[in-house]
Design a protein around this motif. Structure first.
Motif, PDB file in Angstrom:
ATOM      1  N   GLY A  18       1.767  -4.223  11.893  1.00  0.00           N
ATOM      2  CA  GLY A  18       2.442  -3.273  11.816  1.00  0.00           C
ATOM      3  C   GLY A  18       3.356  -3.143  10.655  1.00  0.00           C
ATOM      4  N   LEU A  19       3.777  -4.316  10.065  1.00  0.00           N
ATOM      5  CA  LEU A  19       4.743  -4.457   8.943  1.00  0.00           C
ATOM      6  C   LEU A  19       3.869  -4.391   7.553  1.00  0.00           C
ATOM      7  CD1 LEU A  19       7.185  -7.139  10.254  1.00  0.00           C
ATOM      8  CD2 LEU A  19       7.581  -4.960   9.914  1.00  0.00           C
ATOM      9  N   ARG A  20       2.745  -4.264   7.550  1.00  0.00           N
ATOM     10  CA  ARG A  20       1.760  -4.113   6.274  1.00  0.00           C
ATOM     11  C   ARG A  20       1.520  -2.804   6.064  1.00  0.00           C
ATOM     12  NH1 ARG A  20      -2.362  -7.834   9.361  1.00  0.00           N
ATOM     13  NH2 ARG A  20      -1.427 -10.114   9.381  1.00  0.00           N
ATOM     14  N   GLY A  21       1.496  -2.659   4.574  1.00  0.00           N
ATOM     15  CA  GLY A  21       0.851  -1.253   4.072  1.00  0.00           C
ATOM     16  C   GLY A  21       2.000  -0.546   3.983  1.00  0.00           C
ATOM     17  N   HIS A  22       3.204  -0.616   4.228  1.00  0.00           N
ATOM     18  CA  HIS A  22       4.360  -0.045   3.609  1.00  0.00           C
ATOM     19  C   HIS A  22       4.869   0.022   2.161  1.00  0.00           C
ATOM     20  CE1 HIS A  22       5.285   0.646   8.047  1.00  0.00           C
ATOM     21  NE2 HIS A  22       4.688  -0.487   8.208  1.00  0.00           N
ATOM     22  N   LEU A  23       5.521   0.790   1.597  1.00  0.00           N
ATOM     23  CA  LEU A  23       6.000   0.757   0.432  1.00  0.00           C
ATOM     24  C   LEU A  23       7.565   0.728   0.496  1.00  0.00           C
ATOM     25  CD1 LEU A  23       3.014   2.352   0.034  1.00  0.00           C
ATOM     26  CD2 LEU A  23       4.229   3.304  -2.175  1.00  0.00           C
ATOM     27  N   TYR A  24       8.043  -0.478   0.343  1.00  0.00           N
ATOM     28  CA  TYR A  24       9.524  -0.684   0.591  1.00  0.00           C
ATOM     29  C   TYR A  24      10.216  -1.702  -0.627  1.00  0.00           C
ATOM     30  CZ  TYR A  24       8.052  -5.332   2.240  1.00  0.00           C
ATOM     31  OH  TYR A  24       7.748  -6.612   2.451  1.00  0.00           O
ATOM     32  N   GLY A  25      11.362  -1.450  -0.633  1.00  0.00           N
ATOM     33  CA  GLY A  25      12.252  -2.268  -1.502  1.00  0.00           C
ATOM     34  C   GLY A  25      13.223  -1.407  -2.092  1.00  0.00           C
ATOM     35  N   THR A  26      13.641  -1.905  -3.557  1.00  0.00           N
ATOM     36  CA  THR A  26      14.464  -1.200  -4.238  1.00  0.00           C
ATOM     37  C   THR A  26      14.068  -0.070  -4.988  1.00  0.00           C
ATOM     38  OG1 THR A  26      14.431  -2.566  -6.405  1.00  0.00           O
ATOM     39  CG2 THR A  26      15.799  -3.315  -4.675  1.00  0.00           C
ATOM     40  N   GLU A  27      14.719   0.702  -5.614  1.00  0.00           N
ATOM     41  CA  GLU A  27      14.090   1.797  -6.373  1.00  0.00           C
ATOM     42  C   GLU A  27      13.115   1.331  -7.213  1.00  0.00           C
ATOM     43  OE1 GLU A  27      17.271   1.778  -5.608  1.00  0.00           O
ATOM     44  OE2 GLU A  27      18.106   3.762  -5.158  1.00  0.00           O
ATOM     45  N   ASP A  28      13.324   0.314  -8.136  1.00  0.00           N
ATOM     46  CA  ASP A  28      12.374  -0.179  -9.042  1.00  0.00           C
ATOM     47  C   ASP A  28      10.994  -0.645  -8.353  1.00  0.00           C
ATOM     48  OD1 ASP A  28      13.824   0.660 -11.074  1.00  0.00           O
ATOM     49  OD2 ASP A  28      14.719  -1.577 -11.436  1.00  0.00           O
ATOM     50  N   GLU A  29      11.330  -1.468  -7.288  1.00  0.00           N
ATOM     51  CA  GLU A  29       9.846  -1.839  -6.601  1.00  0.00           C
ATOM     52  C   GLU A  29       9.204  -0.891  -6.035  1.00  0.00           C
ATOM     53  OE1 GLU A  29      11.559  -6.244  -4.896  1.00  0.00           O
ATOM     54  OE2 GLU A  29      12.160  -4.403  -3.744  1.00  0.00           O
ATOM     55  N   VAL A  30       9.807   0.123  -5.236  1.00  0.00           N
ATOM     56  CA  VAL A  30       9.001   1.124  -4.920  1.00  0.00           C
ATOM     57  C   VAL A  30       8.432   2.031  -5.966  1.00  0.00           C
ATOM     58  CG1 VAL A  30       9.304   3.418  -3.621  1.00  0.00           C
ATOM     59  CG2 VAL A  30      10.354   1.245  -2.675  1.00  0.00           C
ATOM     60  N   ALA A  31       9.021   2.426  -6.942  1.00  0.00           N
ATOM     61  CA  ALA A  31       8.458   3.151  -8.215  1.00  0.00           C
ATOM     62  C   ALA A  31       7.152   2.456  -8.541  1.00  0.00           C
ATOM     63  CB  ALA A  31       9.527   3.181  -9.402  1.00  0.00           C
ATOM     64  N   ASP A  32       7.324   1.123  -8.952  1.00  0.00           N
ATOM     65  CA  ASP A  32       6.158   0.364  -9.213  1.00  0.00           C
ATOM     66  C   ASP A  32       4.868   0.333  -8.221  1.00  0.00           C
ATOM     67  OD1 ASP A  32       4.776  -1.604 -11.191  1.00  0.00           O
ATOM     68  OD2 ASP A  32       4.856  -2.796  -9.157  1.00  0.00           O
ATOM     69  N   ARG A  33       5.280   0.308  -6.823  1.00  0.00           N
ATOM     70  CA  ARG A  33       4.166   0.610  -6.114  1.00  0.00           C
ATOM     71  C   ARG A  33       3.506   2.041  -5.801  1.00  0.00           C
ATOM     72  NH1 ARG A  33       7.631  -3.646  -2.218  1.00  0.00           N
ATOM     73  NH2 ARG A  33       7.197  -5.443  -3.170  1.00  0.00           N
TER      74      ARG A  33
END
Length: 344
Positions: free
Chosen positions: A278-293
């Motif tokens: 259930g913790l896989r497949g999410h787009l999470y992190g800081t703004e820069d990390e999420v923007a990249d993903r």
């Protein structure tokens, strides 16, 4: 803002999740307030879902809840993600959306799905069982017909003649169904991003232009969390992952718990396996990390729109995540793809 995101619309799906100690009515009121904030932040759509007899989800009557959200807003599109068609008669669904579109013209979306009740008892209470694909196809065709000329002499007033964009929520073979009916596709990475990308390719290749849509339109549903740090964003995902593990081991989807309670639990081997999944497949992190993903997701899928669904115990953190995402992606969108007009 990166080029791949510059023409993508962003929308919100809210499942009216209940937190420990919170009442179902309070969760529904939060959903209506969330719709108002989503409009303020520039999101394109705000959708609500359908779940029955689920302790951790308050949204059981999506068209009623959509009406409340539409009344609390003035510009954002409001819809369902979705109405589960096997649970209803197509005539009634058409009538409900006809009323919504009549009251809030040009703002209503009709997202429909194929899921049925969570348990045998719920399915019996709804008066429906598990329907096969042929049953669903017939239901879907009947529903769409009510918006044009009726069905076998029956008319779904006031729906007939109204333009209510229809979307199909799908996984697996559902992508081909959306293509066959010429409907916009709403899809998530169930089974992994590779399978989702393959389904989207099939959808585009098999799409049949019809009265509903002239070109393929893909809405990718994704869980996105932005926080100050990667670790903080990851921690916000724990409550939903535990609810999924609890549901699959006990048959009941519970209210969300605080992350600290989950971290203190001793899980069984099976619970831990499902929890980790259930913790896989999410787009999470800081703004820069999420923007990249996000950039990579959009480039791989060619998504026209991202439907953001995020659940966590901390309501303030969830709202802040959506606000940050809106700022990150430059909402409101001013240069969306021309073919997006097909899906309003």
């Amino acid at each position: 803002m990166t080029s791949a995101l510059s023409t993508v619309r962003f929308s919100v799906l809210d499942r009216s999740r209940v937190r420990r100690g919170q009442s179902h009515p309070a969760a529904l009121r939060e959903t209506v307030e969330f719709a108002r904030l989503a409009e303020q932040w520039g999101y394109h759509r705000f959708w609500v879902s359908e779940h029955h007899s689920v302790p951790g989800v308050a949204g059981s009557a999506p068209t009623v809840l959509a009406a409340a959200a539409a009344a609390a807003t003035s510009r954002i599109r409001i819809g369902t993600g979705g109405v589960m068609l096997p649970n209803h008669q197509p005539l009634v669904v058409a009538e409900q959306f006809g009323v919504l579109e009549s009251l809030y013209p040009g703002r209503i979306d009709m997202g429909v799905g194929r899921s049925v009740g969570f348990t045998d008892g719920v399915r019996r209470a709804l008066g429906h069982g598990k329907r096969d694909a042929e049953d669903f196809d017939a239901q879907l065709a009947e529903l769409l017909a009510y918006f044009t000329e009726g069905r076998q002499g029956v008319h779904a007033w006031p729906a007939e003649g109204l333009r209510v964009p229809a979307f199909l929520l799908a996984t697996g073979s559902g992508a081909e169904r959306a293509a066959r009916f010429g409907l916009p596709l709403v899809i998530a990475a169930v089974g992994g991003e590779d399978r989702m990308a393959e389904a989207i390719e099939r959808y585009r290749a098999q799409f049949r232009s019809g009265a509903v849509g002239a070109a393929p339109y893909v809405v990718v549903s994704a869980s996105i969390v932005i926080a100050d740090t990667t670790a903080e964003a990851h921690r916000l995902l724990l409550p939903e992952a535990w609810s999924a593990a609890y549901a699959r081991t006990r048959g009941e989807f519970p209210p969300l718990l605080p992350p600290a309670d989950i971290e203190a639990r001793t899980m069984t081997e099976r619970e831990r396996r499902i929890f980790d999944e259930g913790l896989r497949g999410h787009l999470y992190g800081t703004e820069d990390e999420v923007a990249d993903r996000l950039e990579r997701l959009v480039r791989r899928t060619g998504a026209d729109e991202i439907l953001v669904h995020t659940s966590t115990y901390d309501r303030a953190a969830r709202l802040d995540s959506h606000r940050r995402l809106a700022q990150l992606t430059g909402l409101p969108r001013t240069g969306a793809r021309d073919r997006a007009d097909t899906a309003a």
